[in-house]
Write an enzyme that holds these catalytic residues in place. Sequence first.
Site, short mmCIF file in Angstrom:
data_model
loop_
_atom_site.label_atom_id
_atom_site.label_comp_id
_atom_site.label_asym_id
_atom_site.label_seq_id
_atom_site.Cartn_x
_atom_site.Cartn_y
_atom_site.Cartn_z
CB SER A 49 -1.18 0.24 1.49
OG SER A 49 -1.81 1.06 1.12
CG HIS B 21 -4.03 -1.42 -1.99
ND1 HIS B 21 -5.25 -2.37 -1.94
CD2 HIS B 21 -4.24 -0.12 -0.69
CE1 HIS B 21 -5.90 -1.76 -1.64
NE2 HIS B 21 -5.56 -1.31 -0.57
CG ASP C 5 -5.95 2.81 0.57
OD1 ASP C 5 -6.56 2.08 0.84
OD2 ASP C 5 -4.93 2.65 1.56
CG MET D 68 -8.49 7.44 2.05
SD MET D 68 -7.35 7.76 3.51
CE MET D 68 -6.53 6.09 3.51
CG HIS E 173 -9.64 0.46 -0.85
ND1 HIS E 173 -9.09 0.51 0.49
CD2 HIS E 173 -10.85 1.06 -0.45
CE1 HIS E 173 -9.92 0.19 0.86
NE2 HIS E 173 -11.33 0.12 0.96
CG MET F 106 -11.49 3.49 1.62
SD MET F 106 -10.09 3.64 2.96
CE MET F 106 -8.99 3.41 1.62
CG MET G 190 -12.11 -2.29 4.50
SD MET G 190 -11.03 -1.89 4.04
CE MET G 190 -9.57 -1.18 5.13
CG ASP H 120 -6.62 -2.43 2.99
OD1 ASP H 120 -5.56 -1.86 3.84
OD2 ASP H 120 -6.64 -1.95 2.83
#
Length: 227
Positions: free
Chosen positions: A7, A30, A32, A34, A63, A65, A134, A172
């Site tokens: 990540s 990965h 993330d 957000m 991913h 979010m 998660m 994760d």
Amino acid sequence: MPQICPSILSADFARLAEEAEAVRGADWLHVDVMDNHFVPNLTLGLPVVESLRKATDIPLDCHLMIDNPDRWAPQYAEAGAGSVTFHVEAAAAPVRLARDLRALGARASMALRPATPIEPYEDLLPELDMLLIMTVEPGFGGQAFLDIMLPKIRRTRQLIDKHGLELWLQVDGGVSASTIERCADAGADVFVAGSAVYGADDPAAAVAALRAQAQQATESAPWVRHV
């Protein structure tokens, strides 16, 4: 074979191209995303994903979010992400969204927060390429692994096997040398690791070591005989 996804949330954002190179041999990178709405943190977005896609040949696992993934998730597939994960808690039409992502050439993945049960979404599983459980509350890296998620991972693996699906099961949050074997034994086969990789002196060696641990645990896991 277990897959390891370092990540970049734990990487140096000022050196992302070099940090991607540092984990050569990883199965996925990965990313993330957000938005400070769905989770209380703000990270990176489409421009960084587009730049990363040009800077590395490791496929990107995004991913999201974020709120309103129905609108935004397809754009990450168009930007070159090989896998795009949306949160079912935020999606208005998860089946349609999964089909849109697949139509754009990306793997469609759905994520569940720790408190979200898997059972109500059993009928959606055939529409997906990956399911993300998660194992921490989404929003921040470096959190401690939630052992109470292990039964949920087992139940999810049982549902996957029940329907005979070729569905990856990703975990994760808090994945490290001390937790990855428990996750693999419970049924996970794709592992996101942040600080356990980027906090190591040799990130590429950390990826290889985590994969070896997961492989060893998988070979003796009770769920493997059902696959």
